[in-house]
Design a protein around this motif. Structure first.
Motif, PDB file in Angstrom:
ATOM      1  N   TYR A  57       0.833  -1.207   0.000  1.00 43.51           N
ATOM      2  CA  TYR A  57       0.000   0.000   0.000  1.00 43.51           C
ATOM      3  C   TYR A  57       0.869   1.259   0.000  1.00 43.51           C
ATOM      4  O   TYR A  57       0.592   2.215  -0.733  1.00 43.51           O
ATOM      5  N   GLU A  58       1.900   1.270   0.818  1.00 38.75           N
ATOM      6  CA  GLU A  58       2.795   2.425   0.858  1.00 38.75           C
ATOM      7  C   GLU A  58       3.485   2.622  -0.488  1.00 38.75           C
ATOM      8  O   GLU A  58       3.626   3.756  -0.959  1.00 38.75           O
ATOM      9  N   PHE A  59       3.890   1.532  -1.120  1.00 39.75           N
ATOM     10  CA  PHE A  59       4.531   1.634  -2.432  1.00 39.75           C
ATOM     11  C   PHE A  59       3.564   2.203  -3.469  1.00 39.75           C
ATOM     12  O   PHE A  59       3.929   3.066  -4.266  1.00 39.75           O
ATOM     13  N   ARG A  60       2.331   1.737  -3.458  1.00 38.76           N
ATOM     14  CA  ARG A  60       1.348   2.247  -4.428  1.00 38.76           C
ATOM     15  C   ARG A  60       1.051   3.722  -4.189  1.00 38.76           C
ATOM     16  O   ARG A  60       0.893   4.497  -5.144  1.00 38.76           O
ATOM     17  N   ILE A  61       0.957   4.124  -2.928  1.00 33.43           N
ATOM     18  CA  ILE A  61       0.729   5.543  -2.619  1.00 33.43           C
ATOM     19  C   ILE A  61       1.925   6.366  -3.083  1.00 33.43           C
ATOM     20  O   ILE A  61       1.765   7.433  -3.677  1.00 33.43           O
ATOM     21  N   LEU A  62       3.133   5.874  -2.837  1.00 33.62           N
ATOM     22  CA  LEU A  62       4.337   6.566  -3.297  1.00 33.62           C
ATOM     23  C   LEU A  62       4.320   6.732  -4.815  1.00 33.62           C
ATOM     24  O   LEU A  62       4.594   7.816  -5.337  1.00 33.62           O
ATOM     25  N   CYS A  63       3.986   5.666  -5.542  1.00 34.59           N
ATOM     26  CA  CYS A  63       3.905   5.749  -7.008  1.00 34.59           C
ATOM     27  C   CYS A  63       2.859   6.761  -7.446  1.00 34.59           C
ATOM     28  O   CYS A  63       3.080   7.530  -8.389  1.00 34.59           O
ATOM     29  N   TYR A  64       1.720   6.771  -6.769  1.00 33.22           N
ATOM     30  CA  TYR A  64       0.659   7.733  -7.111  1.00 33.22           C
ATOM     31  C   TYR A  64       1.138   9.165  -6.870  1.00 33.22           C
ATOM     32  O   TYR A  64       0.903  10.049  -7.698  1.00 33.22           O
ATOM     33  N   LEU A  65       1.834   9.401  -5.757  1.00 30.30           N
ATOM     34  CA  LEU A  65       2.363  10.740  -5.476  1.00 30.30           C
ATOM     35  C   LEU A  65       3.393  11.154  -6.520  1.00 30.30           C
ATOM     36  O   LEU A  65       3.433  12.307  -6.948  1.00 30.30           O
TER      37      LEU A  65
END
Length: 65
Positions: A23-31
């Protein structure tokens, strides 16, 4: 297949960082997608959730809604 210009570059250091959960990785990619060529972006929690509904569960641990 040639890229059409609609992509985001994710540095290998983030891809290989075992401290980030999925989840943190996906949020980072989205940011990173939101920041584009800039090195920063400042979306609200609501903007992030509106962009990706699957983030709501993870963000709810860090921010009361």
């Amino acid at each position: 297949m040639k890229p059409n210009g609609n992509f985001t570059i994710i540095p290998n250091e983030f891809i290989n960082d075992s401290r980030l959960d999925v989840y943190e990785f996906r949020i980072l990619c989205y940011l990173m997608k939101l920041s584009g060529c800039n090195s920063s972006c400042y979306p609200s929690y609501e903007t992030i959730i509106a962009g990706k509904r699957c983030f709501q569960y993870r963000l709810s641990f860090h921010h009361p809604f």
